[in-house]
Write an enzyme that holds these catalytic residues in place. Structure first.
Site, PDB file in Angstrom:
ATOM      1  N   ASP A   1      48.298 -20.658  62.450  1.00  0.00           N
ATOM      2  CA  ASP A   1      48.409 -22.093  62.724  1.00  0.00           C
ATOM      3  C   ASP A   1      48.363 -22.790  61.367  1.00  0.00           C
ATOM      4  O   ASP A   1      47.427 -22.578  60.582  1.00  0.00           O
ATOM      5  CB  ASP A   1      47.218 -22.534  63.578  1.00  0.00           C
ATOM      6  CG  ASP A   1      47.494 -23.806  64.348  1.00  0.00           C
ATOM      7  OD1 ASP A   1      48.209 -24.670  63.821  1.00  0.00           O
ATOM      8  OD2 ASP A   1      46.976 -23.936  65.471  1.00  0.00           O
TER       9      ASP A   1
ATOM     10  N   ASP B   1      51.479 -27.314  63.058  1.00  0.00           N
ATOM     11  CA  ASP B   1      50.721 -28.392  63.676  1.00  0.00           C
ATOM     12  C   ASP B   1      51.359 -29.755  63.376  1.00  0.00           C
ATOM     13  O   ASP B   1      51.800 -29.992  62.244  1.00  0.00           O
ATOM     14  CB  ASP B   1      49.305 -28.345  63.071  1.00  0.00           C
ATOM     15  CG  ASP B   1      48.377 -29.375  63.660  1.00  0.00           C
ATOM     16  OD1 ASP B   1      47.920 -29.169  64.787  1.00  0.00           O
ATOM     17  OD2 ASP B   1      48.105 -30.395  62.982  1.00  0.00           O
TER      18      ASP B   1
ATOM     19  N   GLU C   1      54.563 -28.047  66.948  1.00  0.00           N
ATOM     20  CA  GLU C   1      53.962 -29.003  67.887  1.00  0.00           C
ATOM     21  C   GLU C   1      54.727 -30.314  67.736  1.00  0.00           C
ATOM     22  O   GLU C   1      54.646 -30.968  66.694  1.00  0.00           O
ATOM     23  CB  GLU C   1      52.487 -29.204  67.544  1.00  0.00           C
ATOM     24  CG  GLU C   1      51.783 -30.037  68.599  1.00  0.00           C
ATOM     25  CD  GLU C   1      50.451 -30.590  68.134  1.00  0.00           C
ATOM     26  OE1 GLU C   1      49.585 -30.785  68.970  1.00  0.00           O
ATOM     27  OE2 GLU C   1      50.302 -30.839  66.919  1.00  0.00           O
TER      28      GLU C   1
ATOM     29  N   HIS D   1      44.089 -25.576  73.250  1.00  0.00           N
ATOM     30  CA  HIS D   1      42.801 -26.078  72.748  1.00  0.00           C
ATOM     31  C   HIS D   1      42.706 -27.599  72.766  1.00  0.00           C
ATOM     32  O   HIS D   1      41.645 -28.144  72.487  1.00  0.00           O
ATOM     33  CB  HIS D   1      42.594 -25.564  71.322  1.00  0.00           C
ATOM     34  CG  HIS D   1      43.609 -26.118  70.372  1.00  0.00           C
ATOM     35  ND1 HIS D   1      44.959 -25.840  70.475  1.00  0.00           N
ATOM     36  CD2 HIS D   1      43.490 -26.971  69.327  1.00  0.00           C
ATOM     37  CE1 HIS D   1      45.613 -26.490  69.537  1.00  0.00           C
ATOM     38  NE2 HIS D   1      44.747 -27.190  68.819  1.00  0.00           N
ATOM     39  N   ASP D   2      43.827 -28.278  73.051  1.00  0.00           N
ATOM     40  CA  ASP D   2      43.820 -29.745  73.084  1.00  0.00           C
ATOM     41  C   ASP D   2      43.860 -30.291  74.502  1.00  0.00           C
ATOM     42  O   ASP D   2      43.912 -31.518  74.689  1.00  0.00           O
ATOM     43  CB  ASP D   2      45.051 -30.299  72.355  1.00  0.00           C
ATOM     44  CG  ASP D   2      45.002 -30.049  70.860  1.00  0.00           C
ATOM     45  OD1 ASP D   2      43.894 -29.976  70.310  1.00  0.00           O
ATOM     46  OD2 ASP D   2      46.087 -29.926  70.259  1.00  0.00           O
TER      47      ASP D   2
HETATM   48  C1  GLC Z   1      47.202 -30.988  66.619  1.00  0.00           C
HETATM   49  C2  GLC Z   1      46.158 -29.945  66.954  1.00  0.00           C
HETATM   50  C3  GLC Z   1      44.871 -30.654  67.224  1.00  0.00           C
HETATM   51  C4  GLC Z   1      44.474 -31.401  65.979  1.00  0.00           C
HETATM   52  C5  GLC Z   1      45.581 -32.319  65.496  1.00  0.00           C
HETATM   53  C6  GLC Z   1      45.343 -32.749  64.100  1.00  0.00           C
HETATM   54  O1  GLC Z   1      47.447 -31.849  67.671  1.00  0.00           O
HETATM   55  O2  GLC Z   1      46.586 -29.150  68.005  1.00  0.00           O
HETATM   56  O3  GLC Z   1      43.858 -29.785  67.624  1.00  0.00           O
HETATM   57  O4  GLC Z   1      43.344 -32.173  66.252  1.00  0.00           O
HETATM   58  O5  GLC Z   1      46.836 -31.682  65.487  1.00  0.00           O
HETATM   59  O6  GLC Z   1      45.526 -31.688  63.205  1.00  0.00           O
END
Ligand code: GLC
Length: 591
Positions: free
Chosen positions: A127, A229, A286, A361-362
């Site tokens: 990641d 990310d 993402e 995880h979010d």
């Molecule tokens: C993404 C991650 C999340 C994080 C955010 C900032 O959305 O999945 O967990 O808080 O980015 O890095």
């Protein structure tokens, strides 16, 4: 671009021609890739397995559980950030991209993990956070030291407005303004997330070069890919204009000014051409705030940007609006879910590739959100798994999902750890919202629902740690844990194992096209997959009622083989007018 190993550019071109396309019997071109055929397991390392007794998971914990992952049958693991970090956002605030955080172990541990995973044919996906760093990264320490520091432009700095206020009215993902005032240099810096996560300035070529070098360094180590990310946010609108603000609020949602702007594509292509193209890897980004047509700009075959994206449309089905609006909940409907998923399935078919997930995880736990974590926990968790593993695209399993872990309802805010949750709580209380109402929202939507420690066995703290866990374990662990699931042949775990096995046996699951049946049925989600001579019929009852599934006429009279189900079949049942049981899932192969 992929499937090539570390080779010179000349070989790459030749191999591209030779291996890029697979000619199927029907004369269709299908671009076959290992990552399309894989199942990827996501690890949130701080909550996976602790081996040192400090209450936080670590790399040796992952090594210890490789046998378990191999038994499950996954092909790759995506590990959430393990780089050095002060952990304001659990590793998504990186202070050294080249170092392993001490709580997770050492670089030697990482090398051992990589080697041992590879020995089991399990690939490692890192990641990587390229949109921002930690405020403790040496770049930011220098950048904030003075206005004329050579690293000043590594981040996004602006003077206050004439009245001393924020440079613009954009709202951060984690509540409040995206701007934080720096006393020393009397300017604001931008952070789309927490103030401890300053955004990197991609407009500075030196930043881009540093990031490319670092990505290459990890690839040379032998990692098999990246989850990038927040990658859709690396470019901000020129001039950083204020967003419309009819109610004159201090800050407003302004996603279109920092999401999916044209130049993001340029940066991704450059990253591929300069670095990624030389390795046999995959990447998943993402990417929020778009539909499948626009997604093709990222994942379209030949775009050379991303292999897959995590899209968010289905994640907002139960939210009144996007972004911080996620907390304001509304009921979701199956018809809407079908609409969204079907669009992605059909628009991307043969043009791009889907990443299929319903939790990570979010997000809250999928069985609590889209299934039933009460009486039908096991049935509905299996139904949802069947759904995700029979769609076209790569399925992602989030740790604990394979045993049906659920949301948690901690009575006190003190038991929560997530920066987004805590910021939200504080902001609501400050605004005078009823505490009970706030907690109820948190129970439904907090990211900590997914972050409670992995439930391994019946022992104290679910066998996650011998010490005091960094976050409390979900009190339901004596019922829901890996040991219990492995022992029970009828468990959710074994259902996942079978689904993964089926993917290896039946190409139709990977490459088949997708045709939705019953688009407006409120309870049944059914679809057909087609690939060469194989057909798959997937029938899912998404709720606890007992609807009847009328078998489509064009699929009658074929040979049916029940590949997997979450109930015992009933002798002598009327197959073509099938009475479904609560959360029933069946997958037939038709020939
Ligand atoms: C993404 C991650 C999340 C994080 C955010 C900032 O959305 O999945 O967990 O808080 O980015 O890095």
């Amino acid at each position: 671009m992929h499937g090539l190993g570390t080779k010179s550019r000349g070989n790459v071109t030749l191999s591209l021609v030779l291996t890029r396309y697979y000619y199927s019997r029907r004369g269709e071109f299908m671009n076959k890739k290992w990552w399309k055929e894989s199942v990827i397991y996501q690890i949130y390392p701080i909550s996976f397995k602790d081996t040192t007794g400090d209450g936080k998971g670590d790399l040796r914990g992952i090594i210890e559980k490789l046998d378990y992952l191999q038994e499950l049958g996954v092909d790759a693991i995506w590990i959430c950030p393990i780089y050095a970090s002060p952990d304001y956002d659990n590793g998504y605030d990186i202070s050294d991209y080249y170092g392993i955080d001490r709580k997770y172990g050492t670089m030697e541990d990482f090398d051992e993990l990589l080697q041992k995973a590879h020995a089991r044919n399990i690939r490692i996906i890192m990641d990587l956070v390229l949109n921002h760093s930690s405020h403790e990264h040496e770049w930011f320490i220098e950048s904030s030291a003075s206005k004329d520091n050579p690293k000043r432009d590594y981040y996004i700095w602006r003077e206050p407005k004439e009245n001393g206020g924020y440079p613009n009215n954009w709202e951060s993902y984690f509540s409040g303004s995206v701007w934080e005032f720096d006393e020393r240099t009397q300017e604001y810096y931008m952070h789309l997330y927490a103030k401890e996560q300053p955004d990197l300035n991609w407009e500075n070529p030196e930043v881009v070069r540093e990031l490319h070098d670092m990505v290459k360094w990890w690839l040379e180590k032998g990692v098999d890919g990246f989850r990038f990310d927040a990658i859709s946010h690396i470019v901000k609108a020129e001039g950083l204009p204020d967003a419309d603000n009819p109610q004159n609020l201090p800050v407003v949602q302004a996603y279109h000014f920092f999401s999916n702007l044209d130049k993001v594509h340029y940066f991704l292509r450059t990253l591929n051409e300069d670095v990624l193209d030389f390795y046999d890897i995959m990447n998943v980004g993402e990417v929020s705030g778009l539909g499948p047509e626009q997604a093709l700009d990222y994942v379209g075959e030949g775009r050379n940007e991303l292999d897959m994206i995590f899209q968010f449309e289905h994640m907002f089905l139960d939210a009144k609006s996007g972004g911080t609006g996620k907390w304001d909940i509304k009921p979701w409907t199956l018809i809407d879910l079908k609409k969204i998923m079907s669009r992605w399935q059909t628009v991307l078919h043969k043009k791009g590739w889907n990443a299929n997930y319903m939790s990570n995880h979010d997000q809250p736990r999928q069985v609590s959100r889209f299934g039933n974590d009460g009486d039908y926990r096991v049935r509905s968790a299996k139904m949802l798994a069947t759904f995700l593993h029979t769609l076209q695209g790569t399925p992602y399993i989030y740790q604990g999902e394979e045993i049906g872990m659920t949301n948690v309802q901690f009575p006190s805010i003190d038991q929560y750890r997530d920066v987004e949750t805590l910021n939200y709580y504080n902001q609501c209380i400050k605004r005078g919202m009823d505490e009970k109402e706030v907690m109820q929202r948190i129970w439904k939507k907090s990211r900590d629902n997914a972050r409670t420690p992995m439930q391994w066995n019946f022992e104290e703290h679910a066998g996650f740690t011998d010490g005091q866990p960094w976050m409390d374990v979900n009190p339901n662990y004596p019922k829901i844990n890996v040991e219990a699931a492995r022992r029970d042949p009828d468990s959710i775990f074994h259902h996942y194992r079978k689904l993964i096995e089926l993917r290896k046996k039946h190409e139709v699951i990977v490459y088949g096209d997708y045709r939705l049946l019953l688009p407006v049925h409120e309870e049944i989600y059914a679809f057909v997959r087609n690939w060469e001579d194989e057909k798959l019929l997937v029938i899912l009852n998404f709720f606890s009622g007992a609807p009847t599934f009328e078998w489509p006429e064009d699929l009658q009279g074929m040979k049916e083989e029940l590949l997997i189900s979450n109930y015992e079949p009933i002798d002598g049942e009327e197959l073509y007018s099938l009475n479904l049981r609560p959360y029933e899932a069946r997958v037939y192969k038709l020939s």
